[in-house]
Design a protein around this motif. Structure first.
Motif, PDB file in Angstrom:
ATOM      1  N   SER A   1      94.983   3.069 -21.482  1.00 50.96           N
ATOM      2  CA  SER A   1      95.241   2.983 -22.917  1.00 50.96           C
ATOM      3  C   SER A   1      94.766   4.204 -23.696  1.00 50.96           C
TER       4      SER A   1
ATOM      5  N   ILE B   1      98.996  11.709 -27.793  1.00 49.18           N
ATOM      6  CA  ILE B   1     100.064  10.717 -27.818  1.00 49.18           C
ATOM      7  C   ILE B   1     101.145  11.187 -28.771  1.00 49.18           C
TER       8      ILE B   1
ATOM      9  N   THR C   1     103.788   1.072 -27.077  1.00 49.74           N
ATOM     10  CA  THR C   1     103.666   2.116 -28.085  1.00 49.74           C
ATOM     11  C   THR C   1     102.502   1.832 -29.015  1.00 49.74           C
ATOM     12  N   ALA C   2     102.249   0.552 -29.216  1.00 51.38           N
ATOM     13  CA  ALA C   2     101.270   0.201 -30.228  1.00 51.38           C
ATOM     14  C   ALA C   2      99.826   0.281 -29.737  1.00 51.38           C
ATOM     15  N   CYS C   3      99.612   0.195 -28.414  1.00 49.76           N
ATOM     16  CA  CYS C   3      98.242  -0.068 -28.001  1.00 49.76           C
ATOM     17  C   CYS C   3      97.478   1.126 -27.447  1.00 49.76           C
ATOM     18  N   GLY C   4      98.080   2.299 -27.466  1.00 53.03           N
ATOM     19  CA  GLY C   4      97.371   3.458 -26.927  1.00 53.03           C
ATOM     20  C   GLY C   4      96.440   4.064 -27.950  1.00 53.03           C
ATOM     21  N   SER C   5      95.571   4.922 -27.476  1.00 53.43           N
ATOM     22  CA  SER C   5      94.646   5.532 -28.406  1.00 53.43           C
ATOM     23  C   SER C   5      94.352   6.975 -28.012  1.00 53.43           C
TER      24      SER C   5
ATOM     25  N   TYR D   1      97.657   7.344 -20.917  1.00 50.69           N
ATOM     26  CA  TYR D   1      98.567   6.612 -21.786  1.00 50.69           C
ATOM     27  C   TYR D   1      99.712   7.475 -22.300  1.00 50.69           C
TER      28      TYR D   1
END
Lengths: 378, 360, 329
Positions: free
Chosen positions: B124, B298, A26-30, B140
């Motif tokens: 990502s 996201i 959850t923390a590392c996407g952009s 992602y």
């Protein structure tokens, strides 16, 4: 017992691993794609003044026609680059789905290739408290007839021949009727494989309207979203048809011009009865749309297109995509965003995006009315 | 059992030429391989000469030749019985090759085309601001959506499924149990799009909630429940009754007996079943398409707002139909396959690691 | 059935006095919980069934065509006209093609893995086949549309040329191989792994004594298989096929990407055209209005019954052979 406790421990360790893995993910996407998509943009980035964010905020869902997808994609991109904190999410599925979603209150606006039917307007009154759904013509575009015949770079056809091809009357590319329209072109005897949309579609309906209006006896079918003629091959979506045309030698199919340019497919020049055959392009389509009249009443700006036009350089197989909104009674949380986004799309800058990408802008006088209506939305 | 059986395998293969050799001449050991090479060469030759475009035709010619030549050679050199045996052997080999080729081609296509754009950035990044004809963007948001939706679906389906299985095995009797068993069977046959429709009409339309990842997980959990019940039931039935009786004889209340003896004994099999069920729903497209709306951004919160998911992403990109989007579709397919395979491997690992040591 | 024994124990009086009160309460809660989830499952199922039949009945009551015999699907129009004849035909035909191709090959592979393959190869092969069963169908779909369809063009010409006299393989319409036949092949590839892995399990359970006895009598390997393995495994193979069939019937995405749908019934399976229930739902759903969706639900209900029938038959066959359980498949 000891063994089992150990097993439980292991199982819970595994669970913990999964959970923590998910958390790390959850923390590392952009969301930032500016680096990966550098320079690939075709549209010029809008000057900051083009987009007025006003008090737009939050998330706006919209869905509908895939015909305008490529245009809306660019608009959304420019708009979101200018207004931080606003998310516009246009789901390209189909006009029908868009209208259903609109009438269910799921989306802020819907995109549709054809104006709301009376039943749908009735239904929309439930969602638009005190108002009803109205059609705002926003995107115009030529429906290109793409072909793939080896050795042939340029092809002229007229309405009757197109109708006969799609109606299985003309079966080979070196048919007399095609030869007559293309003097000096060597046509192979490849069998014709014609592709249509396998699902219901506004594109099919618009082509049907054109053929019905111009091809006479050769096209006996009523215009409908469902492909009416027997025979031929179906493929799903404009992209599906375009892909098939690109793959298969001897193929012809219809789709929005932007798909043809994206996949490098050659398109048919239309013999409308004007002095020279007309190429499908943004300008020629604009010319044809300019002949359209507003058929809707009040804030409703549904258009009536003239498919039989013989004006020089007007390409009559066109399609106009409407954005459907409530004239009154839009949801309070999405109203500012809807207004500000549509303001941008109807603005000069927004319409300029269209002509740069294989679509056709809406004629100025109709566009002026659209801007009026957008201002009055509540 | 299987190992023992397979130990036996090479023996007849080695033996068969020998007895034949005692009575009449047999084909040499290299004969099958030789014939295979010969017929493949012939198949390619005919294909080239006749100018057949698709390799499928070449392959079919080669396999027909292989079977034919094997039979002829064996019938001439050996006897009819041997010939029959050899033909079936070659048939089985051909079947195997026929089946493996498309499956390998599927994997190969996915891997080779998927690797084109698959990199750290692809995994990502979301699709924010990337229009469909452009290159770039990533998966992602879809991966995250898939993981969250599946996790939620499992959280819903696993307890209900487990408890139902416990009920069926440990408590169930009479008409209720029969009804549950029957309906679990019925439930396995629900077309996935119907489950999606059901949630759409009840949760989204009747109750007025917007599209969200959670709506998708509810539909997925409907699809998952029967699978969990079935596999758990089978595993619980494998727990020997002696264990139950021993526990009860020691005065343990029944619920503690189930929690501390029955479930731990079967936990390996149960976990495997769960994982396989998860892998199964991970590839579901149809209900997700209706319920989570899809997005390019996201969204970490599965309870509010549109989300995406891997199968949906693949479908969207496939529909766009440009070269860049096909590349993305294949890369996402590769990610999805890897995801499902990892789940499967984990499941099998668990199964091997603590398979119930009962029966054979 | 293990459930009979615990049931008997259930009524036995608790032995220890100390744990009694907590035990009883815990028991009640736990029993209630598990019974509750069983009931919850029933409720979910019942509400889906009610919902489906209700929506389907709305559609059927307004249908201007004959639901069983109309060759058209125009449910969003006014008046609505739709029928499932073409869909039923397409679903059944494509599944039959899939079964005709997949079952013999799957049995072949199962035999290969269980009886023919070199031992070092057998275990990893079995493993790979099992893993392939988990590849999501959308991936088969795009592979089929982008890779398989162009590859099959030659085979189609061939069949048309040499087997065209059979009517079935007569290709009367020009066009790429987006036909029911291609769908059948793709479905066959998709269900191969599952049919194979279940059949293999059955073949491995053949009592070794039978095989050894046959070998000792001088039987060839084929005779061993024909006399001891196949008879033993027959019902297992049948139920494996049924499971595969159930999957083929309901397949959506793979069919939707490969088939060129049309509302015509044609015995020429190489011609593009036809349709299946699931494909039709996926293709029409987007453009359908409320009523059109009801009509699609009605067709979904028919598919549901069809699948139920097939799965039920498979379960019956499995139940008849107790020592083989296909529940995990």
């Amino acid at each position: 017992m000891k063994l089992q406790r150990k097993n439980m421990l292991r199982a819970s360790a595994l669970g913990a691993l999964v959970v923590s893995g998910a958390l790390v993910l959850t923390a590392c996407g952009s969301d930032d794609n500016t680096k990966t998509a550098d320079g690939a943009t075709k549209a010029s980035a809008p000057a900051a003044g083009d987009v007025k964010c006003d008090d737009a905020k939050g998330k706006l869902l919209a869905s509908g026609s895939s015909a305008q997808k490529n245009a809306v994609d660019l608009w959304v991109k420019n708009y979101m680059a200018a207004c931080s904190g606003v998310e516009v999410n246009y789901k390209s599925s189909s006009s029908g789905e868009g209208i259903v979603a609109f009438n269910q209150g799921t989306v802020g606006f819907a995109g549709s290739d054809s104006a709301l039917k009376p039943e749908a307007v009735e239904e929309s009154k439930k969602i638009c408290t005190g108002g009803q759904g109205v059609n705002l013509p926003m995107v115009g575009g030529p429906i290109a007839l793409g072909f793939n015949v080896s050795g042939v770079d340029k092809l002229n056809l007229d309405a009757a021949t197109i109708a006969n091809i799609f109606n299985d009357k003309i079966k080979k590319w070196d048919d007399e009727a095609i030869k007559k329209l293309n003097p000096g072109v060597t046509l192979p005897s490849t069998p014709i494989q014609h592709f249509h949309r396998s699902e219901d579609s506004g594109t099919t309906e618009n082509l049907g309207k054109y053929l019905k209006a111009t091809a006479g006896d050769a096209w006996p079918y009523e215009a409908a979203k469902k492909w009416p003629a027997p025979g031929g091959l179906g493929a799903s979506g404009s992209a599906g048809v375009a892909t098939q045309v690109k793959q298969v030698d001897g193929a012809i199919g219809y789709f929005e011009l932007s798909y043809a340019s994206a996949q490098g497919i050659k398109t048919v020049d239309l013999n409308t009865g004007a002095a020279a055959p007309v190429k499908a392009s943004s300008e020629t389509a604009s010319k044809a749309i300019a002949a359209a009249k507003v058929a809707g009443t009040g804030s409703d700006l549904a258009l009536k297109l003239d498919y039989t036009t013989k004006a020089e350089g007007a390409y009559p197989i066109v399609l106009v995509t409407y954005e459907i909104v409530c004239d009154k009674g839009n949801k309070a949380e999405t109203l500012p965003t809807v207004k500000s986004f549509l303001n941008y799309t109807a603005s000069d800058a927004g319409q300029k995006v269209l002509s740069e990408n294989g679509y056709a802008p809406i004629p100025a006088e109709i566009n002026a009315k659209v801007r009026e209506v957008i201002k009055s939305l509540s | 059992m299987s190992h023992a059986l397979q130990d036996q395998r090479p023996a007849p293969a080695r033996k068969s030429p020998a007895p034949a050799g005692l009575t009449r001449g047999g084909l040499p050991r290299w004969a099958p391989a030789g014939i295979a090479v010969l017929s493949i060469a012939l198949g390619c030759g005919i294909g080239l000469v006749a100018d057949l475009h698709s390799k499928i035709q070449w392959g079919l010619i080669a396999s027909l030749l292989f079977i034919g030549i094997t039979y002829a050679a064996s019938a001439v050199v050996e006897n009819r019985r041997q010939a029959k045996d050899r033909v079936t052997t070659s048939l089985v080999w051909v079947c195997f090759v026929l089946a493996v080729i498309p499956l390998l081609s599927l994997i190969w296509t996915t891997v080779s085309r998927g690797m084109k754009v698959l990199d750290g950035d692809f995994i990502s990044h979301s699709m924010n601001g990337v229009t469909s004809f452009e290159e770039g963007g990533g998966v992602y948001h879809a991966l995250l959506g898939t993981i969250e939706q599946i996790a939620l679906a499992t959280l819903i389906a696993a307890p209900i499924g487990l408890l139902t299985a416990v009920y069926l095995v440990e408590y169930g009797r009479g008409s209720l149990a029969k009804a549950v068993t029957f309906f679990v069977d019925v439930m396995t046959g629900i077309p996935s799009i119907v489950a999606g429709l059901f949630i759409l009409t009840t949760w989204n339309l009747a109750l007025g909630f917007g599209p969200s990842g959670f709506a998708g997980s509810m539909a997925l959990s409907i699809l998952m429940m029967p699978v969990v019940v079935r596999s758990t039931e089978e595993m619980l039935k494998l727990v020997p009754n002696e264990l139950r009786e021993a526990a009860l004889a020691l005065g343990v209340p029944k619920w503690r007996m189930i929690l501390k003896v029955v479930l731990p004994t079967a936990i390996g099999g149960i976990a495997t079943g769960l994982m396989l069920a998860v892998a199964r729903i991970a590839g579901e497209t149809a209900p997700i398409m209706l319920l989570v709306f899809g997005t390019q951004l996201i969204n970490n919160n599965p309870f509010e707002g549109a989300q995406s998911s891997l199968p949906l992403y693949i479908w969207e990109q496939y529909k766009v139909g440009s070269d860049a989007s096909y590349d993305r579709a294949w890369a996402a397919a590769l990610v999805l396959i890897a995801f499902v395979m990892i789940l499967n491997l984990v499941a099998r690992g668990i199964a091997r690691w603590k398979a119930p040591k009962t029966g054979r | 059935m293990a459930s009979t024994t615990p049931t008997r124990i259930d009524t036995a009086p608790p032995v220890s006095k100390s744990g009694r009160s907590t035990g009883r309460a815990g028991d009640k809660i736990f029993a209630g919980l598990s019974k509750g989830s069983g009931i919850l499952l029933l409720v979910i199922m019942a509400s889906i069934a009610v919902f489906l039949t209700y929506r389907a009945s709305i559609a059927l009551s307004k249908n201007e065509g004959n639901f069983l015999t109309t060759f058209d699907w125009n449910a969003s129009a006014t008046p609505p006209v739709f029928g499932i004849a073409v869909l039923l035909f397409g679903t059944v035909v494509s599944s039959i093609i899939a079964m005709a191709i997949a079952v013999p090959i799957a049995v072949g592979i199962a035999l290969f893995i269980s009886h023919y393959a070199p031992r070092k190869l057998a275990a990893p092969l079995a493993y790979v086949v099992d893993l392939l069963a988990a590849v999501p169908s959308i991936i088969y779909g795009i592979w089929g549309a982008l890779f398989l369809v162009p590859q099959l063009a030659g085979l189609n010409l061939w069949l048309d040329e040499y087997l065209g006299w059979t009517y079935v393989f007569d290709k009367t319409q020009v066009g790429v191989a987006r036909s029911l036949f291609t769908v059948g092949i793709l479905l066959a590839i998709m269900i191969l792994p599952i049919v194979t892995s279940v059949s293999r399990e059955v073949f491995l359970q053949v009592p070794r004594m039978n095989e050894e006895a046959a070998l000792a009598l001088g039987a060839t390997r084929w005779e061993v298989i024909r006399m001891s393995v196949l008879p033993f495994g027959r019902s297992g193979v049948i139920s494996a096929s049924m499971l595969g069939l159930g999957r083929a019937l309901g397949e959506t995405m793979a069919v939707a990407t490969v088939l060129s749908p049309s509302f015509l019934i044609s015995g020429h399976i190489l011609n593009p055209g036809g349709g299946t229930f699931a494909q039709n739902i996926a293709a029409k759903f987007d453009e359908a209005n409320e009523f059109g969706r009801d009509a699609l639900i009605a067709s979904g209900l028919v598919l549901f019954l069809l699948t139920l029938l097939v799965n039920g038959a498979a379960r019956l066959i499995i139940a008849r052979r107790k020592d083989f359980s296909g529940a995990n498949a």
